[in-house]
Design an enzyme around this catalytic site. Structure first.
Site, PDB file in Angstrom:
ATOM      1  CG  ASP A   7       9.667  -7.007  -0.349  1.00 18.03           C
ATOM      2  OD1 ASP A   7      10.198  -5.833  -1.062  1.00 18.03           O
ATOM      3  OD2 ASP A   7       8.291  -6.751  -0.610  1.00 18.03           O
ATOM      4  CB  CYS A  64       7.733  -3.815   0.872  1.00 12.27           C
ATOM      5  SG  CYS A  64       6.172  -2.860   1.311  1.00 12.27           S
ATOM      6  CB  THR A  66       3.462   0.207  -1.890  1.00  6.46           C
ATOM      7  OG1 THR A  66       3.195  -1.129  -0.956  1.00  6.46           O
ATOM      8  CG2 THR A  66       2.825  -0.258  -3.304  1.00  6.46           C
ATOM      9  CG  HIS A  97       1.510  15.896  15.749  1.00  2.08           C
ATOM     10  ND1 HIS A  97       0.455  16.476  15.138  1.00  2.08           N
ATOM     11  CD2 HIS A  97       2.627  16.850  16.111  1.00  2.08           C
ATOM     12  CE1 HIS A  97       0.488  17.768  14.733  1.00  2.08           C
ATOM     13  NE2 HIS A  97       1.729  18.209  15.615  1.00  2.08           N
ATOM     14  CG  HIS A 132       0.873  15.571  19.751  1.00  5.69           C
ATOM     15  ND1 HIS A 132      -0.165  15.743  19.087  1.00  5.69           N
ATOM     16  CD2 HIS A 132       1.518  16.796  19.919  1.00  5.69           C
ATOM     17  CE1 HIS A 132      -0.076  16.979  18.558  1.00  5.69           C
ATOM     18  NE2 HIS A 132       0.821  17.314  18.970  1.00  5.69           N
TER      19      HIS A 132
HETATM   20  C1  RB5 Z   1       5.878  -7.483  -3.639  1.00  7.68           C
HETATM   21  O1  RB5 Z   1       5.597  -7.741  -4.915  1.00  7.68           O
HETATM   22  C2  RB5 Z   1       4.999  -6.336  -3.059  1.00  7.68           C
HETATM   23  O2  RB5 Z   1       3.741  -6.560  -2.927  1.00  7.68           O
HETATM   24  C3  RB5 Z   1       5.429  -5.800  -1.841  1.00  7.68           C
HETATM   25  O3  RB5 Z   1       6.830  -5.368  -1.997  1.00  7.68           O
HETATM   26  C4  RB5 Z   1       4.992  -4.641  -1.130  1.00  7.68           C
HETATM   27  O4  RB5 Z   1       4.564  -3.563  -1.942  1.00  7.68           O
HETATM   28  C5  RB5 Z   1       3.620  -4.987  -0.564  1.00  7.68           C
HETATM   29  O5  RB5 Z   1       2.927  -4.062   0.012  1.00  7.68           O
END
Ligand code: RB5
Length: 147
Positions: A7, A64, A66, A97, A132
């Site tokens: 993203d 993204c 996180t 696994h 597995h």
């Molecule tokens: C975008 O602000 C953020 O929510 C996205 O990049 C991601 O971390 C979502 O899980």
């Protein structure tokens, strides 16, 4: 071929990983986005997931902030085995696994150099099969129940 997407939070990070993949000799396809306008990660999770489950890509990488939103979204698609990893051990075990076919990374969680190490190890580690494989079969059966 490796399908990759992000993203807006991970645009430059994706560019660095794309260059790295190509340096390793992989063919890689960037499924977007191409600009830094705010974008919705489920759109790109779907693109990579379908590229992998259709067989066009052997594996996928989703980025993204996180890695979590991407992994939740991609995991909704039948046949996806998505691993959101912030360190090497989990990334390697997700291949050995779980036969993970999509790797998710958080651009706001781990730096680009550890991310490169994770990507390389993840791509080079084979699935171990045996006990597995039976567990993956159980996951397919869960999917087929459509609960
Ligand atoms: C975008 O602000 C953020 O929510 C996205 O990049 C991601 O971390 C979502 O899980």
């Amino acid at each position: 071929m490796i399908a990759i997407a992000s993203d807006h939070t991970a645009l430059l990070y994706k560019k660095e990983l794309l260059d790295f993949l190509r340096t390793l000799g992989h063919e890689a396809e960037d499924l977007g986005p191409l600009t830094s306008e705010p974008s919705d990660y489920p759109v790109y999770a779907e693109k990579v997931a379908l590229s992998v489950t259709s067989g066009r890509a052997q594996k996928g990488i989703l980025l993204c902030g996180t890695g979590i939103g991407m992994s939740i979204a991609a995991g909704k698609i039948r046949g996806v085995r998505c691993a959101c990893c912030s360190e090497l051990y989990s990334a390697i075990l997700s291949r050995k696994h779980n036969d993970a076919n999509i790797l998710c990374l958080g651009a706001r969680v781990i730096g680009i150099e550890p991310a490169k190490m994770i990507v390389q190890a993840w791509l080079e580690t084979p699935f171990e099969g045996q006990r597995h494989a039976r567990r993956l079969q159980m996951i397919e059966e869960l999917e087929a129940r459509g609960l």
